[in-house]
Motif scaffolding. Structure first.
Motif, PDB file in Angstrom:
ATOM      1  N   TYR A  60     -52.411  -2.777  -6.507  1.00 23.25           N
ATOM      2  CA  TYR A  60     -50.962  -2.744  -6.179  1.00 23.25           C
ATOM      3  C   TYR A  60     -50.509  -1.249  -6.026  1.00 23.25           C
ATOM      4  CZ  TYR A  60     -50.983  -7.425  -8.170  1.00 23.25           C
ATOM      5  OH  TYR A  60     -51.339  -8.661  -8.366  1.00 23.25           O
ATOM      6  N   THR A  69     -46.841  -9.912  -8.187  1.00 28.20           N
ATOM      7  CA  THR A  69     -48.257 -10.605  -8.348  1.00 28.20           C
ATOM      8  C   THR A  69     -48.930 -10.926  -6.999  1.00 28.20           C
ATOM      9  OG1 THR A  69     -47.858 -11.011 -10.719  1.00 28.20           O
ATOM     10  CG2 THR A  69     -49.788 -12.306  -9.739  1.00 28.20           C
ATOM     11  N   SER A  71     -51.667 -13.537  -5.222  1.00 30.41           N
ATOM     12  CA  SER A  71     -52.800 -14.326  -5.835  1.00 30.41           C
ATOM     13  C   SER A  71     -53.371 -15.248  -4.535  1.00 30.41           C
ATOM     14  CB  SER A  71     -52.143 -15.091  -6.726  1.00 30.41           C
ATOM     15  OG  SER A  71     -51.098 -16.014  -6.092  1.00 30.41           O
TER      16      SER A  71
END
Length: 122
Positions: A60, A69, A71
């Motif tokens: 990040y 986040t 994913s």
């Protein structure tokens, strides 16, 4: 060739959440390192987050760490970017990218999807 289709984005109030999706086709998804970038008006494109092709690591930008986040769901050929605690500084066009067998810290990506606008109001 890899095709990337981005969905999500829109207008949200500061402090709110939003989720972006990027669906990939044209190549085995599990061979692709996936990443999100963003570009605000008058600014250069900046890296946001990446998910390694193995599923074993993510990376990040400091500006989003702890709030965003990334994913990936290989069964869906899709990578997501869940964004929490959004601020007006997060307003930008967000783009999805893919790099076969890439590092999460790769500085170039071969494939790009279209951008989607994220606007955070104060």
């Amino acid at each position: 060739q890899v095709q990337l289709v981005v969905s999500g984005g829109g207008l949200v109030q500061a402090g709110g959440s939003l989720r972006l999706s990027c669906a990939a086709s044209g190549r085995t998804f599990s061979s692709l390192t996936m990443a999100w970038f963003r570009q605000a008006p008058g600014k250069e494109r900046e890296f946001v987050a990446a998910a390694h092709w193995s599923g074993g690591s993510t990376y990040y930008a400091d500006s989003v760490k702890g709030r965003f986040t990334i994913s990936r769901v290989n069964a869906e050929n899709t990578v997501y970017l869940h964004m929490d605690s959004l601020t007006p500084e997060d307003s930008a066009v967000y783009s999805c990218s893919a790099q076969p067998w890439g590092s999460v810290k790769a500085d170039s990506y071969d494939y790009w999807g279209q951008g989607t606008q994220v606007t955070v109001s104060s």
